[in-house]
Design a protein around this motif. Structure first.
Motif, PDB file in Angstrom:
ATOM      1  N   PHE A   1       0.822  -1.210   0.000  1.00 55.86           N
ATOM      2  CA  PHE A   1       0.000   0.000   0.000  1.00 55.86           C
ATOM      3  C   PHE A   1       0.841   1.238   0.000  1.00 55.86           C
ATOM      4  CE2 PHE A   1      -2.444   3.434   1.655  1.00 55.86           C
ATOM      5  CZ  PHE A   1      -3.732   3.211   1.196  1.00 55.86           C
ATOM      6  N   PRO A   2       0.665   2.145  -0.944  1.00 55.24           N
ATOM      7  CA  PRO A   2      -0.198   1.918  -2.105  1.00 55.24           C
ATOM      8  C   PRO A   2       0.509   1.225  -3.260  1.00 55.24           C
ATOM      9  CG  PRO A   2       0.531   4.184  -2.092  1.00 55.24           C
ATOM     10  CD  PRO A   2       1.181   3.540  -0.911  1.00 55.24           C
ATOM     11  N   ASP A   3       1.783   0.889  -3.082  1.00 55.13           N
ATOM     12  CA  ASP A   3       2.599   0.397  -4.197  1.00 55.13           C
ATOM     13  C   ASP A   3       1.897  -0.650  -5.065  1.00 55.13           C
ATOM     14  OD1 ASP A   3       4.444  -0.744  -5.871  1.00 55.13           O
ATOM     15  OD2 ASP A   3       5.962  -1.136  -4.359  1.00 55.13           O
ATOM     16  N   ALA A   4       1.800  -1.877  -4.564  1.00 56.09           N
ATOM     17  CA  ALA A   4       1.323  -2.961  -5.433  1.00 56.09           C
ATOM     18  C   ALA A   4      -0.111  -2.714  -5.914  1.00 56.09           C
ATOM     19  CB  ALA A   4       1.413  -4.288  -4.699  1.00 56.09           C
ATOM     20  N   LEU A   5      -0.965  -2.288  -5.013  1.00 53.09           N
ATOM     21  CA  LEU A   5      -2.370  -2.110  -5.392  1.00 53.09           C
ATOM     22  C   LEU A   5      -2.521  -1.061  -6.492  1.00 53.09           C
ATOM     23  CD1 LEU A   5      -3.991  -2.290  -1.863  1.00 53.09           C
ATOM     24  CD2 LEU A   5      -4.416  -3.864  -3.765  1.00 53.09           C
ATOM     25  N   LEU A   6      -1.666  -0.052  -6.410  1.00 48.48           N
ATOM     26  CA  LEU A   6      -1.848   1.068  -7.328  1.00 48.48           C
ATOM     27  C   LEU A   6      -1.498   0.715  -8.777  1.00 48.48           C
ATOM     28  CD1 LEU A   6      -2.937   3.879  -6.678  1.00 48.48           C
ATOM     29  CD2 LEU A   6      -0.609   4.741  -6.888  1.00 48.48           C
ATOM     30  N   ASN A   7      -0.920  -0.454  -8.994  1.00 46.19           N
ATOM     31  CA  ASN A   7      -0.581  -0.835 -10.368  1.00 46.19           C
ATOM     32  C   ASN A   7      -1.824  -0.814 -11.255  1.00 46.19           C
ATOM     33  OD1 ASN A   7      -1.400  -3.666 -11.646  1.00 46.19           O
ATOM     34  ND2 ASN A   7      -1.392  -3.912  -9.431  1.00 46.19           N
ATOM     35  N   TYR A   8      -2.961  -1.138 -10.644  1.00 45.50           N
ATOM     36  CA  TYR A   8      -4.202  -1.189 -11.414  1.00 45.50           C
ATOM     37  C   TYR A   8      -4.558   0.189 -11.984  1.00 45.50           C
ATOM     38  CZ  TYR A   8      -4.791  -5.541  -8.722  1.00 45.50           C
ATOM     39  OH  TYR A   8      -4.613  -6.762  -8.152  1.00 45.50           O
ATOM     40  N   ALA A   9      -4.058   1.231 -11.324  1.00 48.06           N
ATOM     41  CA  ALA A   9      -4.350   2.584 -11.808  1.00 48.06           C
ATOM     42  C   ALA A   9      -3.193   3.161 -12.617  1.00 48.06           C
ATOM     43  CB  ALA A   9      -4.663   3.501 -10.623  1.00 48.06           C
ATOM     44  N   THR A  10      -1.964   2.854 -12.213  1.00 53.42           N
ATOM     45  CA  THR A  10      -0.844   3.452 -12.945  1.00 53.42           C
ATOM     46  C   THR A  10      -0.743   2.873 -14.354  1.00 53.42           C
ATOM     47  OG1 THR A  10       0.710   1.844 -11.989  1.00 53.42           O
ATOM     48  CG2 THR A  10       0.492   3.954 -10.870  1.00 53.42           C
ATOM     49  N   ALA A  11      -1.051   1.607 -14.507  1.00 48.43           N
ATOM     50  CA  ALA A  11      -0.936   1.004 -15.841  1.00 48.43           C
ATOM     51  C   ALA A  11      -1.848   1.685 -16.861  1.00 48.43           C
ATOM     52  CB  ALA A  11      -1.201  -0.493 -15.778  1.00 48.43           C
ATOM     53  N   PRO A  12      -3.104   1.932 -16.540  1.00 51.18           N
ATOM     54  CA  PRO A  12      -3.935   2.641 -17.523  1.00 51.18           C
ATOM     55  C   PRO A  12      -3.666   4.138 -17.589  1.00 51.18           C
ATOM     56  CG  PRO A  12      -5.261   2.027 -15.623  1.00 51.18           C
ATOM     57  CD  PRO A  12      -3.922   1.383 -15.438  1.00 51.18           C
ATOM     58  N   GLY A  13      -2.671   4.650 -16.830  1.00 48.85           N
ATOM     59  CA  GLY A  13      -2.252   6.025 -17.054  1.00 48.85           C
ATOM     60  C   GLY A  13      -2.625   7.038 -15.985  1.00 48.85           C
ATOM     61  N   TYR A  14      -2.914   6.574 -14.791  1.00 46.06           N
ATOM     62  CA  TYR A  14      -3.277   7.508 -13.725  1.00 46.06           C
ATOM     63  C   TYR A  14      -2.139   8.490 -13.468  1.00 46.06           C
ATOM     64  CZ  TYR A  14      -4.822   9.178  -9.123  1.00 46.06           C
ATOM     65  OH  TYR A  14      -5.210   9.949  -8.083  1.00 46.06           O
ATOM     66  N   LEU A  15      -2.449   9.773 -13.419  1.00 43.04           N
ATOM     67  CA  LEU A  15      -1.502  10.867 -13.177  1.00 43.04           C
ATOM     68  C   LEU A  15      -0.439  10.990 -14.260  1.00 43.04           C
ATOM     69  CD1 LEU A  15      -0.935  10.592  -9.319  1.00 43.04           C
ATOM     70  CD2 LEU A  15      -2.582  11.992 -10.577  1.00 43.04           C
ATOM     71  N   ALA A  16      -0.660  10.312 -15.375  1.00 43.86           N
ATOM     72  CA  ALA A  16       0.322  10.415 -16.452  1.00 43.86           C
ATOM     73  C   ALA A  16      -0.367  10.714 -17.777  1.00 43.86           C
ATOM     74  CB  ALA A  16       1.133   9.132 -16.566  1.00 43.86           C
ATOM     75  N   ASP A  17      -1.428  10.014 -18.046  1.00 38.28           N
ATOM     76  CA  ASP A  17      -2.140  10.183 -19.314  1.00 38.28           C
ATOM     77  C   ASP A  17      -3.633  10.232 -18.996  1.00 38.28           C
ATOM     78  OD1 ASP A  17      -3.353  10.005 -21.752  1.00 38.28           O
ATOM     79  OD2 ASP A  17      -2.011   8.456 -22.533  1.00 38.28           O
ATOM     80  N   ASP A  18      -4.099  11.431 -18.669  1.00 40.40           N
ATOM     81  CA  ASP A  18      -5.467  11.604 -18.184  1.00 40.40           C
ATOM     82  C   ASP A  18      -6.510  11.080 -19.152  1.00 40.40           C
ATOM     83  OD1 ASP A  18      -4.644  12.654 -15.889  1.00 40.40           O
ATOM     84  OD2 ASP A  18      -5.126  14.754 -16.364  1.00 40.40           O
TER      85      ASP A  18
END
Length: 689
Positions: A239-256
RNA sequence: GGCGGAGUAGCUCAGUGGUUAGAGCACCGGCUUCAUAAGCCGUAGGUCGAGGGUUCAAAUCCCCCCUCCGCUACCA
């Protein structure tokens, strides 16, 4: 229909070993659903990956004198290779060591801090590096100057724990209880199956605790510098590392734009052990804190035992490596291609038990199913039709008119059932439905006796039957594609189809004159005896490997005192009941323990505690309440008036809501027998030394 | 001890108030020869963990008990 891509996830896997059949199961199920959605024409975003920020990974690499990231590269590649062989059609593979993940995680921690969802606290306790977990004092026992987990489970460490004191950043999880309960209250589809949903609701109702999300380590994602006390700390791996992969992969905070299009997950799959705490509680709490929409459905599948036993790394019979196993099946099926074995594995995994229940993965059971369902059932059905088409019509589809086409309606309604089963993740139900059709088609042939009609020159009747059989095979190919994609495609090709398969063209008619290629068996029959021989040979190799690894581990651990300064050999060696090695203490050490004789003046059982007695003991100069775990050996009546030896200066501790101000001395042996130390006839308060 | 899951044919399981409890595999008998020692039909196999209760009717609902599995808790 929803225009948003169907977003489906598996957990990211912790790369401590190569994937086994348990990992593969989640992948296969997710893949089946993803392929089903694509077959229906929906865009899919299927995400999987690896979890690489665990300290254990870094230390394992260092122990081998290797660069941790290079070590991860290799293992992540191994995972991807296995998934590709298993035909897992993931669209994205995220590694938590990637920048596209690290950067947003850092920013998220900053946001959580700025939003007041984190607070500083201090904590100290016994910490296990391999588990990355703190344990409560009552979970820890001391042996030979080291501290160990009292009752380690299968996958928890048996090695010494480290005392760790630190300032931590705590996520205010407790603030989210009500919100979560409210969200879950009237949305049963969010948590499935039902039994897991109940478990989760009870877990949240029982009260959530704030949880520390930082660790003082040198491997992992650093805390942002804008957060106080961030120096030298990394984000907790869950937390939040591993769980957040579900959001970072589709572009959270990077590709709105991309993120908005894909979010939220439509379905997140995982095994039941990481459902309640992590995915159904922490994860949605994190999303609430970030103001993000929650996943639409979380689904926990069950555990496999293998050949009747729990999966254990040290038990070679319970280790099924997907690729090796698929190869073994293929080999025993006349040296077929590996994809044949892969589909045997996929089919068995999805068919054998209901998705969500536990089950037993029997290696011979899988081969048996392959033979009966795939080879004898479907494969032979296709072969019968195809060979007749070639024998009687040169492989060209003859002209036909169906006098009765009500069977087509039946197939449509059966397909709707299959569709509904895939939607609800009832893979077993979907496949059962398809195989009813396979059996039905085999019966048609029996009833029609086309070989007799051909002999009589009634080729029209044969033509009708063969057209029906072609359509059945086509229908089966489409319906089974999510489960056994490569085989479905081989059937599709064997029917002479070149256009893409989709859910709607399952019953498209065959044109007159349509040419089909010469038939070869789709699923060559496996020889069970051959399989068992191959399996046994591999088993012996594996057992040998485990032995060698054990020896290597021992020498490695002796040679690397980094994590554990002392006494590993003692901890690992089997405990010898005879002649314990003496560890001397000084007389001063012994003098620290104040032993006194006391007289029991009251004794009673504690409700709902089967081992504890609550005693009032007279020490002459004062009265003490003492809890003793002797209820299975002494009744309260026996204790009354009895003289006992107690440790008088032991720090008090509360158990079961009662404070215990000392400890009774008792002797116990290996058989579980227990006897109190009897001081004989001296007065209460007498000093023992 | 607490919470949860499970106990149905030789094996793996389906079946949450309604004929005579089902399926697949395995077994046995028969039919068939288009097909991959494949296919079809049939026989056999169950006091539905034990006991009690509710009901016209219970595998199914209630009570109690037993066994197995998982989590969890008290030997200071």
């Amino acid at each position: 229909m929803d225009l948003k891509p169907f977003f489906i996830t598996t957990p990211i896997y912790y790369i401590n070993s190569t994937p086994h059949v348990g990992h593969a199961y989640t992948q296969i199920a997710a893949d089946a659903r993803a392929r089903f959605e694509r077959l229906r024409g929906r865009e899919v975003y299927f995400l999987t990956g690896t979890d690489e920020n665990a300290l254990k990974v870094a230390r394992a690499a260092q122990a081998q004198g290797r660069d941790p990231l290079g070590f991860c590269d290799e293992l992540a590649q191994a995972f991807q290779d296995v998934w590709q062989t298993l035909n897992i059609s993931y669209d994205d593979f995220i590694r938590t060591t990637e920048e596209r993940h690290r950067q947003p995680v850092i920013e998220v921690v900053q946001r959580l801090w700025d939003g007041g969802f984190l607070e500083l606290g201090t904590y100290s306790g016994w910490y296990s590096v391999p588990d990355e977990t703190f344990f409560r004092p009552e979970e820890v026992v001391e042996r030979d100057g080291n501290h160990y987990l009292a009752n380690p489970s299968e996958d928890q460490t048996k090695g010494p724990l480290e005392w760790t004191e630190a300032v931590g950043h705590f996520f205010k999880l407790s603030n989210f209880s009500d919100q979560l309960l409210k969200i879950y209250a009237d949305a049963p589809e969010r948590l499935r199956p039902q039994s897991r949903r109940n478990e989760t609701l009870r877990f949240i109702e029982s009260g959530l605790f704030d949880t520390s999300i930082s660790r003082a380590q040198d491997w992992g994602i650093p805390l942002p510098s804008g957060v106080p006390e961030s120096e030298g700390k990394v984000v907790y791996v869950w937390f939040p590392d591993a769980l957040l992969n579900y959001a970072t992969a589709p572009g959270y905070l990077a590709d709105d734009e991309r993120f908005k299009r894909i979010w939220p997950p439509d379905l997140q799959l995982m095994s039941k052990d990481i459902f309640t705490r992590f995915h159904a509680t922490l994860w949605p709490a994190l999303l609430l804190a970030l103001g993000l929409e929650l996943p639409r459905e979380l689904f926990a599948h069950g555990f496999w035992t293998v050949n009747g036993s729990k999966i254990a790394k040290r038990d070679p019979e319970t280790i099924v490596e997907p690729i090796e196993f698929s190869t073994q099946i293929a080999q025993s099926a006349g040296n077929a291609e590996i994809r044949v074995g892969v589909d045997a594995l996929r089919y068995y995994s999805l068919r054998e038990v209901g998705f969500g229940s536990d089950g037993d993965f029997s290696t011979t059971g899988c081969v048996t199913r392959y033979n009966s369902d795939l080879a004898n059932g479907l494969g032979n059905l296709f072969q019968r039709g195809a060979v007749m088409l070639h024998n009687y019509f040169g492989g060209r589809v003859p002209a036909t008119t169906f006098s009765d086409s009500s069977w087509l309606d039946e197939f449509k309604s059966r397909q709707a059932k299959v569709e509904n089963s895939y939607e609800t993740l009832d893979f077993s139900g979907a496949l059962t439905e398809v195989w009813e059709v396979v059996a039905m088609a085999n019966r048609w042939i029996e009833e029609e006796k086309p070989w007799a009609k051909a002999k009589d020159g009634d080729l029209d009747a044969v033509a009708v039957l063969l057209n029906k059989l072609l359509l059945v095979c086509q229908w089966v190919a489409v319906c089974t594609f999510p489960a056994i994609p490569s085989s479905a495609e081989r059937i599709w090709a064997a029917l002479g189809r070149s256009e893409p398969m989709n859910w709607a063209n399952a019953l498209q008619p065959f044109e007159e004159g349509h040419q089909t290629p010469p038939p070869t068996p789709i699923f060559p029959r496996a020889n069970l005896k051959t399989f068992e021989q191959i399996e046994n040979a591999a088993l012996q190799v594996r057992a040998q490997k485990i032995k060698e690894q054990d020896m290597q581990n021992q020498t490695e651990q002796n040679g690397t005192p980094i994590q554990t300064p002392a006494a590993i050999p003692e901890a690992i060696a089997p405990v010898d009941a005879e002649a314990p090695e003496p560890t001397y203490i000084s007389i001063d050490d012994f003098a620290k323990v104040q032993l006194r004789v006391g007289k029991v003046i009251e004794a009673e059982r504690i409700p709902k505690a089967d081992k504890l007695l609550r005693l009032q003991v007279d020490l002459g100069y004062e009265k003490r309440q003492i809890l003793a775990g002797i209820a299975q050996h002494y009744t309260p009546e026996e204790m009354l008036g009895r003289s006992v030896v107690i440790v008088a200066n032991l720090a008090p501790r509360t158990m079961r809501g009662y404070e215990s101000q000392g400890m009774l001395l008792a002797a116990s042996d290996d058989s579980g027998k227990l006897a109190l130390v009897n001081p004989g006839d001296v007065s209460a308060g007498a000093v023992v030394r």
